[in-house]
Scaffold this motif. Sequence first.
Motif, PDB file in Angstrom:
ATOM      1  N   PHE A  76    -107.457  82.193   2.043  1.00  7.03           N
ATOM      2  CA  PHE A  76    -106.753  82.036   0.764  1.00  7.03           C
ATOM      3  C   PHE A  76    -105.262  82.326   0.949  1.00  7.03           C
ATOM      4  O   PHE A  76    -104.874  83.415   1.381  1.00  7.03           O
ATOM      5  N   GLU A  77    -104.407  81.369   0.601  1.00  6.72           N
ATOM      6  CA  GLU A  77    -102.956  81.500   0.775  1.00  6.72           C
ATOM      7  C   GLU A  77    -102.185  81.123  -0.484  1.00  6.72           C
ATOM      8  O   GLU A  77    -100.978  80.883  -0.427  1.00  6.72           O
ATOM      9  N   GLU A  78    -102.857  81.062  -1.613  1.00  7.63           N
ATOM     10  CA  GLU A  78    -102.212  80.648  -2.860  1.00  7.63           C
ATOM     11  C   GLU A  78    -101.842  81.839  -3.737  1.00  7.63           C
ATOM     12  O   GLU A  78    -101.873  81.763  -4.970  1.00  7.63           O
ATOM     13  N   LYS A  79    -101.486  82.959  -3.101  1.00  6.77           N
ATOM     14  CA  LYS A  79    -101.167  84.177  -3.845  1.00  6.77           C
ATOM     15  C   LYS A  79     -99.988  83.962  -4.794  1.00  6.77           C
ATOM     16  O   LYS A  79    -100.026  84.387  -5.952  1.00  6.77           O
ATOM     17  N   GLU A  80     -98.933  83.304  -4.324  1.00  6.53           N
ATOM     18  CA  GLU A  80     -97.734  83.133  -5.146  1.00  6.53           C
ATOM     19  C   GLU A  80     -98.037  82.319  -6.397  1.00  6.53           C
ATOM     20  O   GLU A  80     -97.510  82.615  -7.479  1.00  6.53           O
ATOM     21  N   THR A  81     -98.889  81.313  -6.269  1.00  4.07           N
ATOM     22  CA  THR A  81     -99.208  80.465  -7.419  1.00  4.07           C
ATOM     23  C   THR A  81     -99.942  81.241  -8.500  1.00  4.07           C
ATOM     24  O   THR A  81     -99.564  81.188  -9.684  1.00  4.07           O
ATOM     25  N   ILE A  82    -100.978  81.974  -8.121  1.00  6.69           N
ATOM     26  CA  ILE A  82    -101.742  82.699  -9.141  1.00  6.69           C
ATOM     27  C   ILE A  82    -100.932  83.860  -9.719  1.00  6.69           C
ATOM     28  O   ILE A  82    -101.066  84.192 -10.897  1.00  6.69           O
ATOM     29  N   MET A  83    -100.039  84.470  -8.923  1.00  6.35           N
ATOM     30  CA  MET A  83     -99.208  85.549  -9.452  1.00  6.35           C
ATOM     31  C   MET A  83     -98.190  85.010 -10.443  1.00  6.35           C
ATOM     32  O   MET A  83     -97.895  85.654 -11.462  1.00  6.35           O
ATOM     33  N   GLU A  84     -97.630  83.837 -10.169  1.00  6.19           N
ATOM     34  CA  GLU A  84     -96.696  83.219 -11.120  1.00  6.19           C
ATOM     35  C   GLU A  84     -97.401  82.928 -12.442  1.00  6.19           C
ATOM     36  O   GLU A  84     -96.870  83.203 -13.525  1.00  6.19           O
ATOM     37  N   ASN A  85     -98.599  82.371 -12.364  1.00 13.74           N
ATOM     38  CA  ASN A  85     -99.359  82.080 -13.581  1.00 13.74           C
ATOM     39  C   ASN A  85     -99.751  83.354 -14.310  1.00 13.74           C
ATOM     40  O   ASN A  85     -99.704  83.423 -15.548  1.00 13.74           O
ATOM     41  N   TYR A  86    -100.121  84.381 -13.541  1.00 17.86           N
ATOM     42  CA  TYR A  86    -100.524  85.653 -14.142  1.00 17.86           C
ATOM     43  C   TYR A  86     -99.350  86.339 -14.833  1.00 17.86           C
ATOM     44  O   TYR A  86     -99.489  86.844 -15.956  1.00 17.86           O
ATOM     45  N   GLN A  89     -98.632  85.051 -18.190  1.00 18.66           N
ATOM     46  CA  GLN A  89     -99.549  85.557 -19.209  1.00 18.66           C
ATOM     47  C   GLN A  89     -99.186  86.984 -19.621  1.00 18.66           C
ATOM     48  O   GLN A  89     -99.303  87.357 -20.789  1.00 18.66           O
ATOM     49  N   VAL A  90     -98.726  87.784 -18.650  1.00 20.65           N
ATOM     50  CA  VAL A  90     -98.317  89.156 -18.954  1.00 20.65           C
ATOM     51  C   VAL A  90     -97.117  89.174 -19.886  1.00 20.65           C
ATOM     52  O   VAL A  90     -97.009  90.011 -20.789  1.00 20.65           O
ATOM     53  N   LYS A  91     -96.189  88.237 -19.703  1.00 14.77           N
ATOM     54  CA  LYS A  91     -94.970  88.205 -20.514  1.00 14.77           C
ATOM     55  C   LYS A  91     -95.271  88.046 -22.004  1.00 14.77           C
ATOM     56  O   LYS A  91     -94.466  88.438 -22.849  1.00 14.77           O
ATOM     57  N   LYS A  92     -96.424  87.473 -22.323  1.00 14.86           N
ATOM     58  CA  LYS A  92     -96.804  87.300 -23.726  1.00 14.86           C
ATOM     59  C   LYS A  92     -97.181  88.633 -24.376  1.00 14.86           C
ATOM     60  O   LYS A  92     -97.238  88.719 -25.601  1.00 14.86           O
ATOM     61  N   GLN A  93     -97.432  89.647 -23.563  1.00 17.29           N
ATOM     62  CA  GLN A  93     -97.891  90.941 -24.083  1.00 17.29           C
ATOM     63  C   GLN A  93     -96.783  91.987 -24.109  1.00 17.29           C
ATOM     64  O   GLN A  93     -97.048  93.143 -24.429  1.00 17.29           O
ATOM     65  N   ILE A  94     -95.544  91.597 -23.792  1.00 17.86           N
ATOM     66  CA  ILE A  94     -94.462  92.578 -23.701  1.00 17.86           C
ATOM     67  C   ILE A  94     -93.260  92.112 -24.505  1.00 17.86           C
ATOM     68  O   ILE A  94     -93.190  90.964 -24.944  1.00 17.86           O
ATOM     69  N   ASP A  95     -92.325  93.022 -24.688  1.00 25.15           N
ATOM     70  CA  ASP A  95     -91.019  92.699 -25.250  1.00 25.15           C
ATOM     71  C   ASP A  95     -90.103  92.390 -24.079  1.00 25.15           C
ATOM     72  O   ASP A  95     -89.629  93.298 -23.393  1.00 25.15           O
ATOM     73  N   GLU A  96     -89.858  91.114 -23.819  1.00 22.92           N
ATOM     74  CA  GLU A  96     -89.178  90.700 -22.594  1.00 22.92           C
ATOM     75  C   GLU A  96     -87.779  91.273 -22.453  1.00 22.92           C
ATOM     76  O   GLU A  96     -87.275  91.443 -21.342  1.00 22.92           O
TER      77      GLU A  96
END
Length: 424
Positions: A76-86, A89-96
């Motif tokens: 598995f080498e797609e770490k950057e892709t799933i972290m970008e997507n994740y 999603q986190v940004k929706k739960q914070i005050d940016e």
Amino acid sequence: MINYNRLGYEIKRDFANFSEKICKGLTRPKCKFVTQMLYGILTGNKVHLSEIARSLNETIPLKKTIWRLSRNLFAFEEKETIMENYVSQVKKQIDEDNAVIVIDNSDITKPCSPMMEAIADVRDGSTGEIKKGYYTIEAAVLSKGKKMPLSVYEKVFSAAEEGFISETHENLCCLQSLSSHFSKTCVRTLDRGFDANEYYKYFLKNEESFVIRAKKNRNVIYNGKTQNIMSVANKYKGNYRMDFMDKHGKKIECKISYISVRLCEFPNRELVLVAVYGFGAQSMLLLTNLKITERKKLCLIAAKVYLMRWRIEEYFKFKKQQFELEDLRVMSLQSIRNLNIFATLAAGYIGIMDSEKEDTIFMMELRECSKRIYDIPKFIFYALGYAIRRVLAGTRSGIKRFILKKEQSQQLTLAKYFGIEAFG
């Protein structure tokens, strides 16, 4: 009375939606693998491939499932892709614009596994002893409202790894990643391990807000003279008062002083030394560049922001204990890193679920399933992690039907295309 079948279905459906979002851009087999790994970790609360394989409830031999997971974990080498997507999603739960970002180093010790790839001497944060293992760097942003830690960066590294430069370099890579995802006004909160000129230089150059706890042996420029920072703080007794509750629920009364200082290495940049008296035997020294005109407000915000650091300590403890992260049983460094990121995403799912579904019937039932002896504490990760495991472990089917739902709809389309009628 709770209907566990219905609740299990709702958890799987919600988890499948989360997995689909973070797997955006991956191939179908990779998406299936990520979903199965995260589901297995949440269901078994372990990062053992055997436990993950058992949680999937597949009809093929268990050994075949373990071999497949092991092979895909190493490749598995797609770490950057799933972290970008994740992270999106986190940004929706914070005050940016005003979020608190907590950064800290930790470790994964494996004293009985000297043959693991690139294993080196590390200082065990729990005991202070030198053992074999790996270092980790992780950054978590605190959610709105309940201020729960949601990890946004993680990496496992080793001094024995080929191409390793330094721990400072790894920490700066973490800071650069945060700069690319979050605004400069988000407060970076760091412990004494980051009280070094390289980090001050980075923050001052990029004009990013920070609160760093200073070491007692640091020298600063005060009233035009170079003096020890502790000696400067002892000249004050505290102009403002702050009462707060520590993580054990004990009330502590503190006094705080506002002191203008400059660093010897950066004499042209004025910083604020916030000295907190009463937190321990010696005063707690915080250096910050927060731009708040009212002195009392700046002192209170800097102190409260730093005291939120204990949440990432709780997060580290949760990830290690709940998922038994230090009991990983893979040999390659690539597999270790991938297991760490999957454990991070599993913990992140729990945090996002708590933020999105707060005060819903679903969350009320899930809290009841946690079967806590006492009231559920503010750090709810343990309760939700246990409840999810308890509900999912009681279901007969795994996550397969939720992964294959799109493939089933395609087969139905082909059936209609060839004019094959379904029997009712």
